[in-house]
Design an enzyme around this catalytic site. Structure first.
Site, PDB file in Angstrom:
ATOM      1  N   ASP A  82       0.853  -1.311   0.022  1.00 59.65           N
ATOM      2  CA  ASP A  82       0.048  -0.112   0.041  1.00 59.65           C
ATOM      3  C   ASP A  82       0.924   1.340  -0.243  1.00 59.65           C
ATOM      4  O   ASP A  82       0.567   2.202  -0.760  1.00 59.65           O
ATOM      5  CB  ASP A  82      -0.901   0.212   1.238  1.00 59.65           C
ATOM      6  CG  ASP A  82      -1.869  -0.973   1.316  1.00 59.65           C
ATOM      7  OD1 ASP A  82      -2.291  -1.621   0.206  1.00 59.65           O
ATOM      8  OD2 ASP A  82      -2.415  -1.537   2.309  1.00 59.65           O
TER       9      ASP A  82
HETATM   10  P1  NAP Z   1       0.786  -3.842   3.268  1.00 63.12           P
HETATM   11  O1  NAP Z   1       0.223  -2.933   2.125  1.00 63.12           O
HETATM   12  O2  NAP Z   1       0.020  -4.423   4.182  1.00 63.12           O
HETATM   13  O3  NAP Z   1       1.406  -5.177   2.174  1.00 63.12           O
HETATM   14  C1  NAP Z   1       2.235  -6.126   2.903  1.00 63.12           C
HETATM   15  C2  NAP Z   1       2.691  -7.136   1.632  1.00 63.12           C
HETATM   16  O4  NAP Z   1       3.579  -7.940   2.390  1.00 63.12           O
HETATM   17  C3  NAP Z   1       1.453  -7.912   1.301  1.00 63.12           C
HETATM   18  O5  NAP Z   1       0.976  -7.601   0.034  1.00 63.12           O
HETATM   19  C4  NAP Z   1       2.014  -9.417   1.208  1.00 63.12           C
HETATM   20  O6  NAP Z   1       2.145  -9.839  -0.387  1.00 63.12           O
HETATM   21  C5  NAP Z   1       3.671  -9.343   1.515  1.00 63.12           C
HETATM   22  N1  NAP Z   1       3.971 -10.179   2.444  1.00 63.12           N
HETATM   23  C6  NAP Z   1       3.160 -10.865   3.504  1.00 63.12           C
HETATM   24  N2  NAP Z   1       4.085 -11.544   4.035  1.00 63.12           N
HETATM   25  C7  NAP Z   1       5.357 -11.905   3.295  1.00 63.12           C
HETATM   26  C8  NAP Z   1       6.605 -12.719   3.413  1.00 63.12           C
HETATM   27  N3  NAP Z   1       6.684 -13.415   4.298  1.00 63.12           N
HETATM   28  N4  NAP Z   1       7.506 -12.361   2.438  1.00 63.12           N
HETATM   29  C9  NAP Z   1       7.289 -11.223   1.593  1.00 63.12           C
HETATM   30  N5  NAP Z   1       6.046 -10.481   1.314  1.00 63.12           N
HETATM   31  C10 NAP Z   1       5.144 -10.855   2.383  1.00 63.12           C
HETATM   32  O7  NAP Z   1       1.944  -3.287   3.943  1.00 63.12           O
HETATM   33  P2  NAP Z   1       2.754  -1.779   4.000  1.00 63.12           P
HETATM   34  O8  NAP Z   1       3.114  -1.467   2.381  1.00 63.12           O
HETATM   35  O9  NAP Z   1       3.682  -1.777   4.924  1.00 63.12           O
HETATM   36  O10 NAP Z   1       1.469  -0.834   4.250  1.00 63.12           O
HETATM   37  C11 NAP Z   1       0.930  -1.007   5.502  1.00 63.12           C
HETATM   38  C12 NAP Z   1      -0.509  -1.068   5.374  1.00 63.12           C
HETATM   39  O11 NAP Z   1      -0.925  -1.324   6.897  1.00 63.12           O
HETATM   40  C13 NAP Z   1      -1.077   0.363   5.294  1.00 63.12           C
HETATM   41  O12 NAP Z   1      -2.235   0.284   4.460  1.00 63.12           O
HETATM   42  C14 NAP Z   1      -1.422   0.973   6.598  1.00 63.12           C
HETATM   43  O13 NAP Z   1      -2.272   2.024   6.240  1.00 63.12           O
HETATM   44  C15 NAP Z   1      -1.966  -0.234   7.391  1.00 63.12           C
HETATM   45  N6  NAP Z   1      -1.626  -0.003   8.736  1.00 63.12           N
HETATM   46  C16 NAP Z   1      -0.495   0.498   9.367  1.00 63.12           C
HETATM   47  C17 NAP Z   1      -0.333   0.823  10.742  1.00 63.12           C
HETATM   48  C18 NAP Z   1       0.700   1.441  11.136  1.00 63.12           C
HETATM   49  O14 NAP Z   1       0.714   1.836  12.284  1.00 63.12           O
HETATM   50  N7  NAP Z   1       1.826   1.215  10.547  1.00 63.12           N
HETATM   51  C19 NAP Z   1      -1.477   0.622  11.360  1.00 63.12           C
HETATM   52  C20 NAP Z   1      -2.706  -0.327  10.866  1.00 63.12           C
HETATM   53  C21 NAP Z   1      -2.769  -0.468   9.488  1.00 63.12           C
HETATM   54  P3  NAP Z   1       2.196 -11.602  -0.315  1.00 63.12           P
HETATM   55  O15 NAP Z   1       1.155 -12.084   0.323  1.00 63.12           O
HETATM   56  O16 NAP Z   1       1.821 -11.489  -1.899  1.00 63.12           O
HETATM   57  O17 NAP Z   1       3.594 -11.900   0.017  1.00 63.12           O
END
Ligand code: NAP
Length: 274
Positions: A200
């Site tokens: 994301d």
């Molecule tokens: P993300 O959008 O949640 O994407 C994470 C990606 O990691 C997934 O598409 C997944 O794809 C991949 N993944 C999972 N396990 C894996 C592994 N073992 N090896 C390789 N890839 C793996 O992560 P992000 O870009 O860090 O974004 C964070 C999201 O969380 C945002 O939407 C944010 O708003 C939300 N959020 C953040 C917080 C905070 O405080 N940081 C709190 C709540 C929500 P595959 O399954 O294809 O591998």
């Protein structure tokens, strides 16, 4: 035929050159997708496979349980071991999208000869607990003369400061970490943006698609880098549940697999380059 799953076709490419020539690619891509749709069954099960064509069913537009088959052996999303330099082509909502996989060997060469690498860690790095391998890879690139910086999105991962904590645990020097605002203007200079389990926070729909649920959210503009390598297990969505056009842009390569396993392979390959 809405109940039919969207058909996807993976066409194994013999060489990277064959899949990176954008102009020459357009026509074969269309032809491949038509074949895939025509061979799709009513249940969405893979029906037609030959040594060059992989047909995938993909339920729903969010890309949940993706199944695919390689030479008759059906697999689940997350084990995309379809080999190196594979072109992924599928139709989703009437759009043609192409994602291109890369082997660890080829990705290692790209990283080894890059002068300017920006690592973007995300939730997947935390899941894989791959931070130590990230440092090891970075040190190898640095030893070869490349610069490695880390771009930290404020909501990467699942809690505030998630990436900072993990990178600090791996003793990655704090002065190599850059906040989104500090590094965004400089990402177009990066030879490689190495995305490690982020989704994301690097989704350009936040800038370009007013209909996207994340439209307006500041993101890391890695799509502006000279090349992008994405480490993730498959084509699954992230927290926001939406597809990411970054994965289909011509300069992006997908290194499929668990992030830690992929990093171990990259480290091994770079060491072998000596
Ligand atoms: P993300 O959008 O949640 O994407 C994470 C990606 O990691 C997934 O598409 C997944 O794809 C991949 N993944 C999972 N396990 C894996 C592994 N073992 N090896 C390789 N890839 C793996 O992560 P992000 O870009 O860090 O974004 C964070 C999201 O969380 C945002 O939407 C944010 O708003 C939300 N959020 C953040 C917080 C905070 O405080 N940081 C709190 C709540 C929500 P595959 O399954 O294809 O591998």
């Amino acid at each position: 035929m809405r109940q039919f799953m969207t058909a996807l076709a993976l066409v194994a490419a013999c060489s990277m050159a064959a899949v990176t020539t954008t102009g020459a690619q357009a026509k074969p891509a269309k032809a491949a997708a038509k074949t895939a749709v025509a061979t799709h069954s009513t249940t969405g099960t893979v029906k037609s496979i030959d040594s060059n064509t992989l047909v995938i069913s993909r339920p729903g537009k969010k890309g949940g349980d993706m199944t695919f088959s390689v030479n008759g052996s059906t697999q689940k999303d997350g084990t995309v071991g379809v080999g190196s330099n594979v072109t992924v082509r599928y139709q989703n909502e009437g759009k043609m999208m192409v994602a291109t996989a890369i082997s660890a060997e080829d990705a290692a060469v790209q990283l080894a000869y890059a002068s300017n690498v920006v690592v973007v860690p995300g939730y997947g790095m935390a899941v894989a607990q791959a931070q130590h391998q990230v440092r090891e890879l970075a040190e190898l690139i640095e030893k070869r003369g490349g610069e490695v910086r880390y771009a930290i999105h404020p909501v990467a991962g699942r809690m505030p400061g998630h990436m900072n904590v993990l990178l600090a645990e791996a003793n990655i020097p704090y002065d190599k970490l850059y906040d989104m605002d500090e590094i965004n203007g400089d990402l177009s200079r990066a030879d490689v943006a190495l995305i490690i389990g982020a989704n994301d926070v690097v989704n350009p729909a936040a800038r370009t698609d007013p209909t996207s649920p994340i439209y307006g959210m500041p993101i890391l503009n890695v799509d502006e880098a000279k090349s992008v390598i994405v480490l993730k297990r498959g084509m699954s969505v992230g927290f926001a549940g939406i597809d990411n056009m970054l994965f289909y842009q011509p300069r992006t390569r997908m290194l499929f697999g668990d992030a830690k396993a992929s990093l171990v392979k990259l480290v091994t390959e770079i060491k072998a380059l000596s």
